[in-house]
Design a protein around this motif. Structure first.
Motif, short mmCIF file in Angstrom:
data_model
loop_
_atom_site.label_atom_id
_atom_site.label_comp_id
_atom_site.label_asym_id
_atom_site.label_seq_id
_atom_site.Cartn_x
_atom_site.Cartn_y
_atom_site.Cartn_z
N GLY A 1 33.46 -16.34 2.01
CA GLY A 1 33.53 -16.56 3.44
C GLY A 1 34.54 -17.66 3.74
N THR A 2 35.60 -17.32 4.45
CA THR A 2 36.63 -18.29 4.83
C THR A 2 36.69 -18.35 6.34
OG1 THR A 2 37.93 -17.97 2.81
CG2 THR A 2 39.08 -18.86 4.74
N TYR A 3 36.58 -19.56 6.89
CA TYR A 3 36.45 -19.74 8.34
C TYR A 3 37.59 -20.61 8.84
CZ TYR A 3 31.88 -18.25 6.76
OH TYR A 3 30.87 -17.56 6.15
N ILE A 4 38.38 -20.05 9.77
CA ILE A 4 39.52 -20.75 10.35
C ILE A 4 39.16 -21.03 11.80
CG2 ILE A 4 42.01 -20.68 10.75
CD1 ILE A 4 40.70 -18.08 8.44
N TRP A 5 38.57 -22.20 12.03
CA TRP A 5 38.06 -22.55 13.35
C TRP A 5 39.10 -23.34 14.15
CZ3 TRP A 5 33.64 -24.39 9.94
CH2 TRP A 5 32.67 -23.38 9.79
#
Length: 309
Positions: A177-181
């Motif tokens: 899971g990679t999250y670019i917020w």
């Protein structure tokens, strides 16, 4: 029909007759709204006159009954015509724009994307008490199967998210899971952790060495090595340029073989303008449809169908 090369040609050749019809019906709908408005004004005036004028006895109730019937009937007709106009606008304008840009995509104006995608994305972690939306699109573009819609989520006291939400199926080899917020919508700080939030796996902050990208986004991942491979230098620059072009705070995530994206919007993206034939408004509908297709282009999701490249 000659080949369409410009927006003006599309407007005249494809939308021309629909625009004329919708404009006529919009004018009729506005007239019914005026009837409704004035009937209620006259009804209120009649009630006030009969109440305060004590010199008149045995005033006939007929005018009151007629005004009440006009008001109720006007309200029913206006509500029906306005709802029908909005429905036909989406069929005659939005659907035709969609078919021109990318034929074969399903469009359901009254449906919205499943909440399971919203929760899985972790792009807004605060738990909502209400979720709704409309303008659901589903199809395949560049061999990427995707879904998107307008979506609104609300907490007990305020809005959590309102805008465009996108989900696409990509490589099953992307297991983390990679999250670019967006920096303006952090989801991993102490403030967010102190609220009621949807759960997500433990993550580590990822530093890519790109100052411009880091100024726009916080990057966290369960699998930092995969995140670095996902966010190549080229993709980083594509996202930087994309955010500048649309001037919006986009957030992305890659979770267990899916890509998610969301773009906040202050107003509905596919609702009819006051003038259903407004050229500038129709150009905006073009841009909004191209927006969710651009996620696939800018992120090169078509290159993630087998493995990371």
């Amino acid at each position: 029909m000659e080949e369409i090369k410009t927006f003006d040609q599309f407007y005249e050749q494809v939308l021309g007759s629909a625009v004329k019809n919708l404009r006529f019906r919009s004018f009729a709908t506005r007239n019914w709204r005026r009837v409704l408005y004035f009937s209620f004004i006259f009804l209120l005036g009649y009630l006030l006159v009969t109440y305060f004028d004590r010199s008149k006895e045995g005033v006939s109730p007929l005018p009151f009954i007629l005004l009440l019937i006009l008001a109720i009937g006007g309200f029913g007709i206006y509500s029906h015509t306005a709802e029908r106009l909005q429905h036909d606008f989406k069929e005659e304008i939005i659907k035709k724009i969609l078919d021109f840009i990318q034929p074969g995509i399903t469009y359901e104006p009254h449906k919205f994307i499943s909440s399971k995608y919203y929760k899985a994305s972790s792009l807004r972690r605060a738990k909502y008490v209400e979720i709704n939306g409309d303008d659901f699109f589903e199809g395949t573009y560049k061999n990427v199967v995707f879904k998107c819609s307008e979506l609104q989520t609300y907490g007990k006291e305020k809005s959590i998210f309102s805008g465009l939400f996108f989900a696409a199926k990509i490589s099953p080899y992307i297991t983390g899971g990679t999250y670019i917020w967006s920096k303006k919508h952090p989801q991993h700080d102490a403030v967010v952790r102190s609220k009621r939030v949807f759960p997500m796996p433990g993550v580590t902050e990822v530093f890519l060495g790109n100052v411009e990208f880091s100024n726009l986004y916080d990057i966290y991942s369960t699998y930092p090595t995969e995140a670095i491979e996902l966010l190549s230098t080229y993709r980083q620059q594509q996202l930087i340029n994309f955010a500048k072009i649309i001037n919006a705070e986009i957030s992305f995530s890659f979770v267990a073989g899916h890509c998610y994206a969301m773009v906040p919007a202050e107003k509905p993206l596919f609702e009819s303008a006051k003038d259903p034939g407004d050229k500038e408004a129709i150009k905006e509908y073009f841009k909004n449809i191209l927006l969710f297709l651009s996620f696939i282009d800018k992120l090169e999701l078509d290159k993630m169908q087998v493995g990371l490249k």
